[in-house]
Design an enzyme around this catalytic site. Structure first.
Site, short mmCIF file in Angstrom:
data_model
loop_
_atom_site.label_atom_id
_atom_site.label_comp_id
_atom_site.label_asym_id
_atom_site.label_seq_id
_atom_site.Cartn_x
_atom_site.Cartn_y
_atom_site.Cartn_z
NE ARG A 74 -3.66 0.49 1.98
CZ ARG A 74 -4.05 0.81 3.21
NH1 ARG A 74 -4.12 -0.11 4.16
NH2 ARG A 74 -4.38 2.04 3.51
CG HIS A 123 -8.22 6.64 10.95
ND1 HIS A 123 -9.24 6.34 10.08
CD2 HIS A 123 -8.80 6.83 12.17
CE1 HIS A 123 -10.39 6.35 10.74
NE2 HIS A 123 -10.16 6.66 11.99
CB ALA A 235 -14.02 14.84 -3.86
C1 BJW Z 1 -16.12 9.25 -3.30
C2 BJW Z 1 -15.32 9.18 -4.45
C3 BJW Z 1 -15.00 10.39 -5.09
C4 BJW Z 1 -15.58 7.21 -3.69
N1 BJW Z 1 -15.47 11.53 -4.61
N2 BJW Z 1 -16.58 10.39 -2.86
C5 BJW Z 1 -19.19 2.65 17.85
C6 BJW Z 1 -20.12 1.88 17.21
C7 BJW Z 1 -19.74 0.78 16.45
C8 BJW Z 1 -18.39 0.42 16.34
C9 BJW Z 1 -17.47 1.19 16.97
C10 BJW Z 1 -17.86 2.29 17.71
N3 BJW Z 1 -16.74 2.86 18.22
C11 BJW Z 1 -15.68 2.17 17.80
C12 BJW Z 1 -16.08 1.14 17.05
C13 BJW Z 1 -15.20 0.13 16.40
C14 BJW Z 1 -14.53 0.63 15.14
C15 BJW Z 1 -15.59 1.00 14.10
O1 BJW Z 1 -15.90 2.15 13.88
N4 BJW Z 1 -16.11 0.03 13.40
C16 BJW Z 1 -17.09 0.33 12.33
C17 BJW Z 1 -16.68 -0.42 11.07
C18 BJW Z 1 -18.45 0.05 12.81
N5 BJW Z 1 -13.67 1.76 15.42
C19 BJW Z 1 -12.45 1.63 15.93
O2 BJW Z 1 -12.02 0.55 16.25
C20 BJW Z 1 -11.64 2.89 16.11
N6 BJW Z 1 -11.09 2.95 17.41
C21 BJW Z 1 -11.80 3.28 18.49
O3 BJW Z 1 -12.96 3.64 18.41
O4 BJW Z 1 -11.08 3.24 19.66
C22 BJW Z 1 -11.80 3.16 20.89
C23 BJW Z 1 -12.01 1.71 21.13
C24 BJW Z 1 -10.95 0.97 21.59
C25 BJW Z 1 -11.17 -0.39 21.85
C26 BJW Z 1 -12.40 -0.97 21.59
C27 BJW Z 1 -13.46 -0.17 21.11
C28 BJW Z 1 -13.24 1.16 20.88
C29 BJW Z 1 -10.45 2.90 15.15
C30 BJW Z 1 -10.87 2.96 13.74
C31 BJW Z 1 -9.62 2.83 12.85
C32 BJW Z 1 -9.98 2.72 11.38
N7 BJW Z 1 -8.84 2.28 10.67
C33 BJW Z 1 -8.89 2.22 9.21
C34 BJW Z 1 -7.56 1.64 8.69
C35 BJW Z 1 -6.44 2.68 8.81
C36 BJW Z 1 -5.13 2.13 8.37
C37 BJW Z 1 -5.11 1.71 6.94
O5 BJW Z 1 -5.28 2.54 6.03
O6 BJW Z 1 -4.92 0.51 6.71
O7 BJW Z 1 -9.13 3.52 8.67
S1 BJW Z 1 -10.27 1.25 8.59
C38 BJW Z 1 -10.62 2.32 7.21
O8 BJW Z 1 -11.91 2.93 7.40
C39 BJW Z 1 -9.57 3.45 7.30
C40 BJW Z 1 -10.41 4.64 6.92
O9 BJW Z 1 -9.80 5.83 7.39
C41 BJW Z 1 -11.73 4.35 7.57
C42 BJW Z 1 -12.89 5.11 6.94
O10 BJW Z 1 -13.10 4.68 5.63
P1 BJW Z 1 -13.50 5.74 4.53
O11 BJW Z 1 -12.38 6.67 4.31
O12 BJW Z 1 -14.80 6.33 4.86
O13 BJW Z 1 -13.56 4.82 3.21
P2 BJW Z 1 -14.81 3.98 2.63
O14 BJW Z 1 -14.27 3.07 1.62
O15 BJW Z 1 -15.59 3.39 3.72
O16 BJW Z 1 -15.71 5.09 1.93
C43 BJW Z 1 -15.30 5.79 0.78
C44 BJW Z 1 -16.41 6.72 0.37
O17 BJW Z 1 -15.94 7.57 -0.67
C45 BJW Z 1 -17.66 6.01 -0.15
O18 BJW Z 1 -18.80 6.52 0.53
C46 BJW Z 1 -17.69 6.37 -1.64
O19 BJW Z 1 -19.01 6.50 -2.12
C47 BJW Z 1 -16.94 7.67 -1.66
N8 BJW Z 1 -16.24 8.03 -2.92
N9 BJW Z 1 -14.97 7.92 -4.75
C48 BJW Z 1 -16.24 11.55 -3.55
N10 BJW Z 1 -14.22 10.44 -6.27
#
Ligand code: BJW
Length: 247
Positions: A74, A123, A235
């Site tokens: 990556r 992140h 975007a």
């Molecule tokens: C376009 C486009 C164009 C396309 N123009 N648009 C509360 C409720 C439920 C769960 C949880 C909660 N609190 C915490 C959690 C657990 C978890 C979580 O959220 N899970 C969910 C999946 C439900 N969160 C965590 O674990 C977080 N930590 C935390 O809360 O700590 C406290 C804790 C500790 C211990 C236990 C519990 C809590 C940490 C989250 C870390 C996320 N990490 C990642 C990987 C980073 C490293 C790497 O790159 O490998 O971060 S996962 C991945 O998702 C990455 C991203 O930053 C993140 C968000 O994704 P993003 O950017 O939104 O991408 P997509 O693909 O989802 O969306 C793309 C969008 O773009 C789409 O909508 C398209 O339509 C659009 N698009 N082209 C405009 N040209």
């Protein structure tokens, strides 16, 4: 791309009168730079790879070489990518706003490469490497066969400086993001599926504090129904159109 875009009057007014604009970006803004998003059908990383095997502390403890190699792949993809018109429009928007806060979930560093400054990276950043135990940045390590390489200081495995599922965000970064969201009068959610917490809560925090919420995305998300305006499209087209209102 030079497509005609109609910006609703309410949004133009909100932009022209904004005292503090907060922009939260996700992987969608970098899609037009050739970096895959996470959750999109066909192209998203999580369609091809299991996040539980690659983006959790347990995955790294169980199979550090697999995780290290995946991030090395990556990192190379990202090293070859360039900021696009969406990133560039945000650089210019920053100059027009009395106050501007850019919060990103992206780890690619493309906002900074475009010229944005004071970016709150929730992140982390894949370009940085840290010691998995001491958590300090490591910029140099002996070349060798180890994957992951070892920390020159304590011999623990090195890892990318990113936030995995189940890990906490850096408290000072998230605090700054919350404070900005509470303070802003205009909040833009750009290219994020708005499902990963706690980043996804920021738009709702801003809304509760009276901000005008705008979503820029190629599709709908769970945030769409709460947004005051939803602009559907890339975007790289929509952000330059917003910028044009000010310039
Ligand atoms: C376009 C486009 C164009 C396309 N123009 N648009 C509360 C409720 C439920 C769960 C949880 C909660 N609190 C915490 C959690 C657990 C978890 C979580 O959220 N899970 C969910 C999946 C439900 N969160 C965590 O674990 C977080 N930590 C935390 O809360 O700590 C406290 C804790 C500790 C211990 C236990 C519990 C809590 C940490 C989250 C870390 C996320 N990490 C990642 C990987 C980073 C490293 C790497 O790159 O490998 O971060 S996962 C991945 O998702 C990455 C991203 O930053 C993140 C968000 O994704 P993003 O950017 O939104 O991408 P997509 O693909 O989802 O969306 C793309 C969008 O773009 C789409 O909508 C398209 O339509 C659009 N698009 N082209 C405009 N040209």
């Amino acid at each position: 791309m030079n497509m005609p875009v109609t910006i609703p009057a309410k949004l133009s007014d909100a932009l022209v009168s904004a005292a503090h604009l907060v922009v939260l970006t996700g992987s969608g803004i970098s899609a037009e730079s050739g970096i895959p998003t996470f959750r999109e059908a066909q192209t998203g990383l999580w369609q091809r790879f299991d996040p539980l095997e690659l983006a959790t502390p347990t995955a790294f403890a169980t199979n550090p070489q697999l995780v290290w190699d995946w991030y090395a792949w990556r990192r190379q993809l990202i090293a070859d990518a360039k900021p696009n018109l969406g990133h560039q429009a945000l650089v210019a928007l920053q100059k027009y706003m009395p106050r501007f806060t850019l919060i990103t979930q992206n780890v690619d560093g493309l906002h900074q490469l475009a010229g944005s400054y004071d970016v709150l990276e929730l992140h982390g950043n894949i370009r940085r490497t840290i010691c998995s135990v001491e958590r300090i940045e490591v910029t140099d390590w002996p070349s060798g066969k180890d994957a992951p390489p070892r920390c020159p200081d304590c011999q623990a495995p090195l890892r990318p400086d990113v936030v995995w599922f189940g890990e906490s965000l850096r408290p000072e970064k998230f605090k700054a993001a919350v404070e900005a969201s509470e303070d802003c009068d205009l909040f833009l959610s750009v290219g994020t599926s708005a499902i990963v917490e706690p980043a996804a809560s920021l738009a709702h925090i801003a809304s509760r504090h009276g901000a005008f919420i705008v979503e820029v995305n190629t599709g709908k998300t769970p945030l769409t129904q709460f947004a005051d305006e939803s602009l559907i499209g890339p975007a790289g087209v929509l952000l330059p159109a917003l910028l044009k209102i000010l310039s």
